[in-house]
Design a protein around this motif. Structure first.
Motif, PDB file in Angstrom:
ATOM      1  N   ALA A   1     -17.705  15.952  34.195  1.00 41.68           N
ATOM      2  CA  ALA A   1     -18.859  15.013  33.752  1.00 41.68           C
ATOM      3  C   ALA A   1     -18.282  14.450  32.960  1.00 41.68           C
ATOM      4  O   ALA A   1     -18.644  13.068  32.636  1.00 41.68           O
ATOM      5  N   PHE A   2     -17.929  15.160  32.103  1.00 37.03           N
ATOM      6  CA  PHE A   2     -17.405  14.357  30.683  1.00 37.03           C
ATOM      7  C   PHE A   2     -16.250  13.612  30.641  1.00 37.03           C
ATOM      8  O   PHE A   2     -16.615  12.223  30.223  1.00 37.03           O
ATOM      9  N   ALA A   3     -15.244  13.956  31.501  1.00 33.88           N
ATOM     10  CA  ALA A   3     -14.491  12.830  31.562  1.00 33.88           C
ATOM     11  C   ALA A   3     -14.155  11.516  32.474  1.00 33.88           C
ATOM     12  O   ALA A   3     -14.973  10.463  31.899  1.00 33.88           O
TER      13      ALA A   3
ATOM     14  N   GLU B   1     -14.537   6.178  19.239  1.00 33.79           N
ATOM     15  CA  GLU B   1     -13.102   5.238  19.978  1.00 33.79           C
ATOM     16  C   GLU B   1     -12.287   6.615  20.877  1.00 33.79           C
ATOM     17  O   GLU B   1     -11.687   7.108  20.074  1.00 33.79           O
ATOM     18  N   LEU B   2     -12.845   6.666  22.351  1.00 35.50           N
ATOM     19  CA  LEU B   2     -12.348   7.503  22.778  1.00 35.50           C
ATOM     20  C   LEU B   2     -11.561   7.249  24.384  1.00 35.50           C
ATOM     21  O   LEU B   2     -12.155   6.972  24.871  1.00 35.50           O
TER      22      LEU B   2
ATOM     23  N   PRO C   1      -6.085  12.750  23.858  1.00 30.73           N
ATOM     24  CA  PRO C   1      -5.850  14.711  24.252  1.00 30.73           C
ATOM     25  C   PRO C   1      -7.495  14.622  24.189  1.00 30.73           C
ATOM     26  O   PRO C   1      -7.797  15.585  25.915  1.00 30.73           O
ATOM     27  N   ALA C   2      -7.890  14.500  23.758  1.00 28.01           N
ATOM     28  CA  ALA C   2      -9.256  14.744  24.061  1.00 28.01           C
ATOM     29  C   ALA C   2     -10.575  14.422  25.370  1.00 28.01           C
ATOM     30  O   ALA C   2     -11.148  15.455  25.719  1.00 28.01           O
TER      31      ALA C   2
ATOM     32  N   ALA D   1      -7.111  18.115  32.526  1.00 26.79           N
ATOM     33  CA  ALA D   1      -6.297  18.901  32.955  1.00 26.79           C
ATOM     34  C   ALA D   1      -6.869  20.147  33.421  1.00 26.79           C
ATOM     35  O   ALA D   1      -6.796  20.781  34.625  1.00 26.79           O
ATOM     36  N   VAL D   2      -7.965  21.056  32.794  1.00 29.37           N
ATOM     37  CA  VAL D   2      -8.728  21.974  33.323  1.00 29.37           C
ATOM     38  C   VAL D   2      -9.402  21.982  34.381  1.00 29.37           C
ATOM     39  O   VAL D   2      -9.264  22.802  35.245  1.00 29.37           O
TER      40      VAL D   2
END
Lengths: 210, 210, 210
Positions: free
Chosen positions: A24-26, A92-93, A98-99, A105-106
């Motif tokens: 959901a975050f990604a 800025e993401l 990696p964040a 990946a998890v």
């Protein structure tokens, strides 16, 4: 239908929740990157998080867990809200940071494991276990990519679906050899996560054909 | 669920296997044409081969045959490997060449027939039989096209889904008139395959509207 | 499976028919706009009309109503034929014209209500009711957009899926508070339709993030 009983909190639950939160975050960060409106960002987060599990449940012919359980939804919302807050605060993401890639990946590893578990419990063949694990791990991201009219990353980009397949292979081999479920699940998550993190870190790619 | 018993080898099995092999081959060649990596090529072959049958089985509410039967998988793999070997050996195989289009036509006709059979056995309406046959015959290719972000060929290109619809119409009309199953199945395959081959040979197209 | 009995004509039926007719019309016009051939136009109309309901029925694990009922099909055909006749007669009907957008709004509201009804009857959670209503209302259009390789309008354009969500929220709140079904259904349709018409009329948009 044949949903196995999960008294109290099972490994399936924990992995499912991890995956939902991470995807959901990604997914929401991706939607913000694409310049979508608030609902679009939320939809992309929700779709990325739920797409894999719904695909999994349709394949084994049961009503999607996500539509009957409420804790699932709260985790998805938490993931979306976290992403919106980060972006709203001007962080800025890029989706290459990696964040974003670590949670992704998890999610991949966790969902591949839930797919393998459900497929195994439903009596699918070895191939069925691999397909179910791969679609559960990558389905949400693929639907997200289709919604924003991109070729799904799993097809062109990188060492991604391969990680889910490798994890599911480990799960199936161990279970077939008689190992208990927790061993199979741990191996699935471990293999998929390790491969994915290494692939990101060392920029692994599969060879192209022809 | 209500999967009809197929003792030994039935017409359904033979047609299903033919379709799987042919579509896996055509789908993988398409993926190589698009410059995908090895996994992408394999995924495209698998998706093209399995997409239609999984759609068919979801529509009639049963766990996809492809995820429980193992012979299905071996045929899909054989199709993918054949395509990879051809391309790896430097053969230029455009998706417009007869070596690709003929297997694809066989797959279309064979899968349309399996869709019609399953829909009929599940008690769907005439329309349900047509939709199920069309989606089974064209679903894998449509999912493949979506994965590589193309408008599905069935919508823009040619006389394709029409062939599946015509075959299913023949099947439904004959079965409704009391003809035995083999007659209906043979008519479905014959009509769909003949129309498709003629459409390729003589470059038939449907008229556009307005 | 657990399809509730709909003796004679229920609210579900009427709303389902309304939605089918309206979406078939709007979808077919869209296909003509895109320059598709006759089959493409028909497929786009059929997909737009049936996509939402089939998604709805798959989610609650029942064979799609559209594949067993015949009246559904006649309405879809009527919608497609009406669109083709209009375009064939040289009427310029952009998809932004009220003659397209109003039927589309009716379809959205009607299908959101059928999704909410079926989800409620299947015992889904509050979230499940919202998701099912949203996917039923917007699923057909989203599949249509994917087929012509556009980013689905629900993600980028406007105040669209929001209307279905608001209607479903009204339905769920009223039903949970003990209101009879007709009240909940009327509120769902009324809220969704009113919001959508107002959004078109006053050009409402959701804010973008970041």
């Amino acid at each position: 239908m044949t949903a196995p009983p999960f008294p109290s909190v099972s490994a399936f639950d924990v992995l499912n929740w991890l995956g939902l939160l991470a995807f959901a975050f990604a997914g929401a960060l991706d939607g913000a990157d694409e310049g979508l409106d608030v609902l679009g960002v939320a939809v992309l987060g929700v779709v990325t998080a739920l797409g894999g599990g719904i695909t999994r449940d349709l394949l084994v012919n049961r009503t999607p867990v996500a539509l009957t359980a409420t804790v699932d939804v709260l985790l998805v919302l938490a993931g979306v809200v976290a992403a919106v807050l980060l972006v709203g605060n001007g962080r800025e993401l890029s989706t290459d940071s990696p964040a974003v890639q670590l949670p992704d990946a998890v999610g991949l590893a966790a969902f591949a494991a839930t797919g393998a578990i459900v497929a195994w419990d439903s009596g699918l063949s070895a191939f069925g276990v691999l397909v179910c694990a791969m679609l559960t791990g990558t389905g949400g991201g693929a639907i997200r990519d289709l919604l924003v009219a991109r070729t799904p990353g799993i097809l062109v980009e990188d060492f991604y679906a391969t990680c889910a397949l490798a994890g599911a292979t480990a799960f199936w081999a161990l279970r077939t050899a008689g190992a208990p479920r927790p061993t199979g699940v741990a191996a699935c998550v471990g293999v998929a996560l390790a491969l994915r993190v290494l692939a990101i870190r060392y920029d692994w790619h599969l060879p192209t054909v022809g």
